[in-house]
Design a protein around this motif. Structure first.
Motif, PDB file in Angstrom:
ATOM      1  N   ALA A  44       0.832  -1.211   0.000  1.00 39.66           N
ATOM      2  CA  ALA A  44       0.000   0.000   0.000  1.00 39.66           C
ATOM      3  C   ALA A  44       0.865   1.259   0.000  1.00 39.66           C
ATOM      4  CB  ALA A  44      -0.927  -0.014   1.215  1.00 39.66           C
ATOM      5  N   ILE A  45       1.971   1.219   0.721  1.00 36.66           N
ATOM      6  CA  ILE A  45       2.881   2.374   0.744  1.00 36.66           C
ATOM      7  C   ILE A  45       3.440   2.626  -0.655  1.00 36.66           C
ATOM      8  CG2 ILE A  45       5.051   3.283   1.674  1.00 36.66           C
ATOM      9  CD1 ILE A  45       4.557   1.493   4.151  1.00 36.66           C
ATOM     10  N   VAL A  46       3.922   1.571  -1.296  1.00 38.91           N
ATOM     11  CA  VAL A  46       4.512   1.696  -2.630  1.00 38.91           C
ATOM     12  C   VAL A  46       3.486   2.222  -3.632  1.00 38.91           C
ATOM     13  CG1 VAL A  46       5.501   0.387  -4.559  1.00 38.91           C
ATOM     14  CG2 VAL A  46       6.235  -0.088  -2.219  1.00 38.91           C
ATOM     15  N   THR A  47       2.268   1.720  -3.554  1.00 36.07           N
ATOM     16  CA  THR A  47       1.214   2.122  -4.493  1.00 36.07           C
ATOM     17  C   THR A  47       0.883   3.605  -4.373  1.00 36.07           C
ATOM     18  OG1 THR A  47       0.246  -0.100  -4.452  1.00 36.07           O
ATOM     19  CG2 THR A  47      -1.171   1.704  -5.182  1.00 36.07           C
ATOM     20  N   VAL A 100       9.568   6.473  -4.345  1.00 38.96           N
ATOM     21  CA  VAL A 100       9.858   5.365  -3.434  1.00 38.96           C
ATOM     22  C   VAL A 100      11.367   5.198  -3.288  1.00 38.96           C
ATOM     23  CG1 VAL A 100       9.588   2.899  -2.995  1.00 38.96           C
ATOM     24  CG2 VAL A 100       7.715   4.197  -4.054  1.00 38.96           C
ATOM     25  N   ILE A 101      11.843   5.375  -2.068  1.00 35.65           N
ATOM     26  CA  ILE A 101      13.264   5.240  -1.754  1.00 35.65           C
ATOM     27  C   ILE A 101      13.427   4.023  -0.846  1.00 35.65           C
ATOM     28  CG2 ILE A 101      15.323   6.430  -0.911  1.00 35.65           C
ATOM     29  CD1 ILE A 101      13.803   8.014  -3.052  1.00 35.65           C
ATOM     30  N   VAL A 102      14.196   3.031  -1.301  1.00 35.04           N
ATOM     31  CA  VAL A 102      14.412   1.816  -0.522  1.00 35.04           C
ATOM     32  C   VAL A 102      15.743   1.899   0.202  1.00 35.04           C
ATOM     33  CG1 VAL A 102      14.703  -0.684  -0.620  1.00 35.04           C
ATOM     34  CG2 VAL A 102      13.028   0.442  -2.090  1.00 35.04           C
ATOM     35  N   LEU A 103      15.734   1.609   1.492  1.00 35.17           N
ATOM     36  CA  LEU A 103      16.935   1.571   2.307  1.00 35.17           C
ATOM     37  C   LEU A 103      17.247   0.112   2.598  1.00 35.17           C
ATOM     38  CD1 LEU A 103      15.764   4.468   2.664  1.00 35.17           C
ATOM     39  CD2 LEU A 103      16.695   4.454   4.980  1.00 35.17           C
ATOM     40  N   ALA A 104      18.381  -0.374   2.092  1.00 39.16           N
ATOM     41  CA  ALA A 104      18.693  -1.802   2.233  1.00 39.16           C
ATOM     42  C   ALA A 104      20.199  -2.002   2.267  1.00 39.16           C
ATOM     43  CB  ALA A 104      18.087  -2.601   1.082  1.00 39.16           C
ATOM     44  N   ASP A 105      20.707  -2.556   3.357  1.00 41.20           N
ATOM     45  CA  ASP A 105      22.132  -2.873   3.380  1.00 41.20           C
ATOM     46  C   ASP A 105      22.385  -4.075   2.472  1.00 41.20           C
ATOM     47  OD1 ASP A 105      22.218  -5.447   5.090  1.00 41.20           O
ATOM     48  OD2 ASP A 105      21.084  -4.075   6.365  1.00 41.20           O
ATOM     49  N   SER A 106      23.635  -4.275   2.096  1.00 40.36           N
ATOM     50  CA  SER A 106      23.984  -5.274   1.090  1.00 40.36           C
ATOM     51  C   SER A 106      23.704  -6.703   1.541  1.00 40.36           C
ATOM     52  CB  SER A 106      25.455  -5.129   0.698  1.00 40.36           C
ATOM     53  OG  SER A 106      26.296  -5.194   1.838  1.00 40.36           O
ATOM     54  N   ASP A 107      23.480  -6.916   2.825  1.00 43.28           N
ATOM     55  CA  ASP A 107      23.105  -8.242   3.307  1.00 43.28           C
ATOM     56  C   ASP A 107      21.776  -8.693   2.713  1.00 43.28           C
ATOM     57  OD1 ASP A 107      23.596 -10.507   5.072  1.00 43.28           O
ATOM     58  OD2 ASP A 107      21.897  -9.794   6.241  1.00 43.28           O
ATOM     59  N   LYS A 108      20.966  -7.747   2.250  1.00 40.76           N
ATOM     60  CA  LYS A 108      19.653  -8.076   1.669  1.00 40.76           C
ATOM     61  C   LYS A 108      19.750  -8.490   0.196  1.00 40.76           C
ATOM     62  CE  LYS A 108      17.571  -6.421   5.428  1.00 40.76           C
ATOM     63  NZ  LYS A 108      18.560  -5.532   6.018  1.00 40.76           N
ATOM     64  N   PHE A 109      20.895  -8.258  -0.445  1.00 38.14           N
ATOM     65  CA  PHE A 109      21.036  -8.554  -1.866  1.00 38.14           C
ATOM     66  C   PHE A 109      20.834 -10.049  -2.130  1.00 38.14           C
ATOM     67  CE2 PHE A 109      24.236  -4.852  -2.733  1.00 38.14           C
ATOM     68  CZ  PHE A 109      23.227  -3.951  -2.463  1.00 38.14           C
ATOM     69  N   GLY A 110      19.996 -10.351  -3.100  1.00 37.08           N
ATOM     70  CA  GLY A 110      19.782 -11.736  -3.493  1.00 37.08           C
ATOM     71  C   GLY A 110      18.846 -12.517  -2.602  1.00 37.08           C
ATOM     72  N   ALA A 111      18.428 -11.933  -1.491  1.00 38.00           N
ATOM     73  CA  ALA A 111      17.533 -12.641  -0.572  1.00 38.00           C
ATOM     74  C   ALA A 111      16.104 -12.616  -1.107  1.00 38.00           C
ATOM     75  CB  ALA A 111      17.588 -12.010   0.816  1.00 38.00           C
ATOM     76  N   GLU A 112      15.445 -13.768  -1.036  1.00 40.31           N
ATOM     77  CA  GLU A 112      14.057 -13.889  -1.486  1.00 40.31           C
ATOM     78  C   GLU A 112      13.240 -14.491  -0.351  1.00 40.31           C
ATOM     79  OE1 GLU A 112      13.731 -15.955  -5.171  1.00 40.31           O
ATOM     80  OE2 GLU A 112      15.360 -14.823  -6.133  1.00 40.31           O
ATOM     81  N   LEU A 113      12.406 -13.662   0.272  1.00 42.73           N
ATOM     82  CA  LEU A 113      11.562 -14.121   1.370  1.00 42.73           C
ATOM     83  C   LEU A 113      10.202 -14.564   0.836  1.00 42.73           C
ATOM     84  CD1 LEU A 113      12.966 -14.000   4.162  1.00 42.73           C
ATOM     85  CD2 LEU A 113      13.874 -12.295   2.577  1.00 42.73           C
ATOM     86  N   LEU A 114       9.296 -14.906   1.717  1.00 48.65           N
ATOM     87  CA  LEU A 114       8.067 -15.575   1.323  1.00 48.65           C
ATOM     88  C   LEU A 114       7.154 -14.744   0.421  1.00 48.65           C
ATOM     89  CD1 LEU A 114       6.243 -18.064   1.655  1.00 48.65           C
ATOM     90  CD2 LEU A 114       5.276 -16.973   3.688  1.00 48.65           C
ATOM     91  N   VAL A 115       7.001 -13.442   0.725  1.00 49.75           N
ATOM     92  CA  VAL A 115       5.993 -12.629   0.041  1.00 49.75           C
ATOM     93  C   VAL A 115       6.654 -11.447  -0.672  1.00 49.75           C
ATOM     94  CG1 VAL A 115       3.797 -11.428   0.267  1.00 49.75           C
ATOM     95  CG2 VAL A 115       4.393 -13.216   1.915  1.00 49.75           C
ATOM     96  N   SER A 116       6.359 -11.307  -1.959  1.00 50.68           N
ATOM     97  CA  SER A 116       6.833 -10.154  -2.727  1.00 50.68           C
ATOM     98  C   SER A 116       5.827  -9.012  -2.593  1.00 50.68           C
ATOM     99  CB  SER A 116       6.990 -10.535  -4.195  1.00 50.68           C
ATOM    100  OG  SER A 116       7.323  -9.397  -4.976  1.00 50.68           O
TER     101      SER A 116
END
Length: 258
Positions: free
Chosen positions: A200-203, A208-224
């Protein structure tokens, strides 16, 4: 090289990058792909990793794994502070409405925002109880807290009422957190209720500015909850590479390095 030595090196690579590929490991160690798969199978039995198509991911990256706010706050704290300060460049003085998502890196951004609040004049909206508490009463900041059922694990409001309230908003800028960012899956999180709020936030957000450290790269969790073309900027601590870097370029997403 003995199998134990290879497996120790694989563990170190997983700790650094979170993911390994069978073909890359075979080339690196000058062994067959069958040998690599046996190494991965042995490590999976010890709980170090989880095998996926073409390779393996750290056991911490299972699709439903979700550490608490306290646990996440202790991870990469220096990088999160740098990312937060860098992200403030997307918020020049005079920017009107700002949505701050729940999360530890977005909480670091909220803390950085306090340092310039007197001249910013920002109207902030959040569903994070932690962030709302930190900004309440701060000079130069108007604050709206979105309510709902609060998840104890993340201290964030979720549920249909929360989503409906956010869906009515059109903030100028939204700062978003994520548990994973990958070429195919986009942004992902383990919990469906959290994903609905983030979607809802993205919509609704104009930027939209995403804050993500590099540990998140390539990670795929349950829900997109968002695809890469939905994003305007990713602020991180290391340049993405490989498939993720190509996907971000193709989606015309700016990458800012803190």
């Amino acid at each position: 090289m003995y199998a134990m030595e290879r497996q120790q090196l694989i563990e170190r690579m997983l700790a650094s990058h979170g993911r390994v590929a069978v073909v890359d490991l075979a080339s690196r160690f000058d062994v067959t792909t069958e040998t690599v798969r046996r190494d991965l199978a042995a490590l999976e039995e010890t709980g170090v990793l989880r095998r996926v198509h073409g390779g393996a991911v750290s056991s911490e990256r299972v699709s439903t794994a979700e550490p608490s706010v306290a646990e996440r706050a202790e991870r990469h704290s220096a990088a999160k502070e740098r990312i937060a300060r860098r992200a403030l460049a997307a918020l020049p003085p005079g920017t009107g409405s700002v949505y701050i998502d729940a999360g530890t890196t977005t909480a670091a951004l909220a803390a950085a925002l306090l340092g310039r609040a007197a001249t910013g004049g920002h109207e902030v909206v959040t569903h994070s109880m932690t962030i709302a508490h930190s900004l309440a009463g701060a000079p130069g900041i108007g604050l709206t807290a979105i309510g709902g059922r609060v998840r104890g694990l993340t201290a964030a409001a979720v549920g249909s009422d929360t989503v409906a309230a956010i869906a009515r908003l059109r903030p100028d800028v939204a700062f978003l957190g994520t548990n994973g960012i990958a070429a195919g899956a986009g942004l992902t999180t383990p919990d469906p209720d959290e994903a609905a709020v983030k979607r809802a936030i993205v919509t609704g957000a104009r930027r939209v500015i995403v804050l993500a450290d590099s540990d998140k790269f390539g990670a795929e969790l349950l829900v997109s909850f968002a695809e890469l073309p939905d994003l305007d900027v990713v602020v991180t601590d290391r340049e993405p590479d490989g498939e993720l870097a190509r996907a971000l370029r193709e989606a015309d997403v700016e990458v800012w390095i803190a």
